[in-house]
Design an enzyme around this catalytic site. Structure first.
Site, short mmCIF file in Angstrom:
data_model
loop_
_atom_site.label_atom_id
_atom_site.label_comp_id
_atom_site.label_asym_id
_atom_site.label_seq_id
_atom_site.Cartn_x
_atom_site.Cartn_y
_atom_site.Cartn_z
N GLU A 72 41.23 55.63 31.89
CA GLU A 72 40.58 54.32 31.97
C GLU A 72 39.97 53.91 30.63
O GLU A 72 39.98 52.72 30.27
CB GLU A 72 39.51 54.33 33.06
CG GLU A 72 40.04 54.60 34.46
CD GLU A 72 41.05 53.55 34.94
OE1 GLU A 72 41.05 52.42 34.40
OE2 GLU A 72 41.84 53.86 35.85
N HIS B 264 42.52 52.26 28.51
CA HIS B 264 42.72 50.83 28.79
C HIS B 264 41.76 49.98 27.98
O HIS B 264 42.09 48.85 27.58
CB HIS B 264 42.52 50.55 30.28
CG HIS B 264 43.64 51.04 31.15
ND1 HIS B 264 44.95 51.03 30.74
CD2 HIS B 264 43.63 51.52 32.43
CE1 HIS B 264 45.72 51.50 31.73
NE2 HIS B 264 44.94 51.81 32.74
N HIS C 28 49.50 50.56 30.87
CA HIS C 28 50.18 51.72 31.45
C HIS C 28 51.46 52.00 30.67
O HIS C 28 52.21 51.08 30.32
CB HIS C 28 50.51 51.47 32.92
CG HIS C 28 49.33 51.69 33.82
ND1 HIS C 28 49.18 51.05 35.03
CD2 HIS C 28 48.25 52.48 33.70
CE1 HIS C 28 48.06 51.44 35.60
NE2 HIS C 28 47.47 52.32 34.81
#
Length: 238
Positions: A156, A159, A165
């Site tokens: 996370e 990100h 992804h």
């Protein structure tokens, strides 16, 4: 990588160069790895100063109960909204850890975590990393709990470096729809995503990063990850 550049990734700057780790109001330290261990890992993995913050407080978040199991869940978007209002000026990103299960909206069953690509906040839960979440009385080896927690936190956080992804290699940033699928994935970044991190960070010493990761994994009995980090460290020309 060219697509990554064209999207205008979040860059680390001298003004925003610190990662912060804090826990949510529901946090139970008995149900999670030590915060200092997690802080050390994030600092090494992303090669950025990482500090602990006080527990989140003064916020409200919607919750629900899973009818089949009676387990509580917290609406993760409410947590993210509260965090956006309290981001330190020098923060590149703020990471929050919960020991309660999370869900993103009424149509979804759960999420392990969620992070904003632009708002510099992310939340993760360790609830489902315990075998007793599914089977009463089941035990989870400390190394398994730690590995699962570190993988979700790093995923996370990736990100928040604007890394989507990954569909190129086996990679930490691969999407995952189950704990079994997540367990099969690696804890390392593939060459494409590692290059993205290197760019967003403004560079770092790969030899130092792999050496520190190797030593961390050895200290915490993460044998497979230590073997990988050692192989990469030893492959770098001296």
């Amino acid at each position: 990588f060219d697509d990554y550049l064209s999207d205008g990734p979040n860059m680390v700057t001298p003004e925003r160069a610190v990662l912060y780790l804090q826990v949510t109001g529901d946090f139970d330290p008995a149900r999670a790895p030590e915060l200092e261990v997690m802080r050390q890992f994030i600092e090494i993995y992303f090669q950025m100063e990482t500090r602990l913050r006080p527990k989140m407080k003064g916020y409200t978040a919607k919750s629900r109960t899973i009818e089949r199991t009676g387990k509580k869940q917290i609406l993760v978007t409410d947590l993210l909204a509260a965090m956006k209002k309290d981001v330190p000026e020098d923060a590149y990103a703020v990471l929050a850890l919960s020991t309660t299960d999370l869900y993103p909206d009424e149509s979804w069953g759960y999420v392990f975590g969620m992070a904003s690509f632009k708002d510099r906040v992310g939340v993760y839960s360790v609830a489902r990393f315990h075998e007793d979440f599914r089977t009463d009385g089941a035990n989870t080896p400390p190394e398994v709990l730690l590995r699962r927690t570190l993988a979700t936190m790093a995923h996370e956080t990736g990100h928040m470096f604007s890394i989507s992804h990954c569909q190129h290699f086996a990679c930490l940033l691969n999407g995952s729809n189950s704990l079994q699928e997540s367990d099969r994935g690696p804890l390392h970044l593939c060459p494409v995503c590692l290059r993205k991190l290197y760019h967003a960070k403004g560079g770092f010493d790969p030899e130092k990063r792999y050496r520190e990761l190797r030593d961390f994994y050895v200290r915490h009995n993460l044998t497979e990850q230590a073997r990988w980090a050692t192989s990469r460290h030893d492959a770098i020309p001296k």
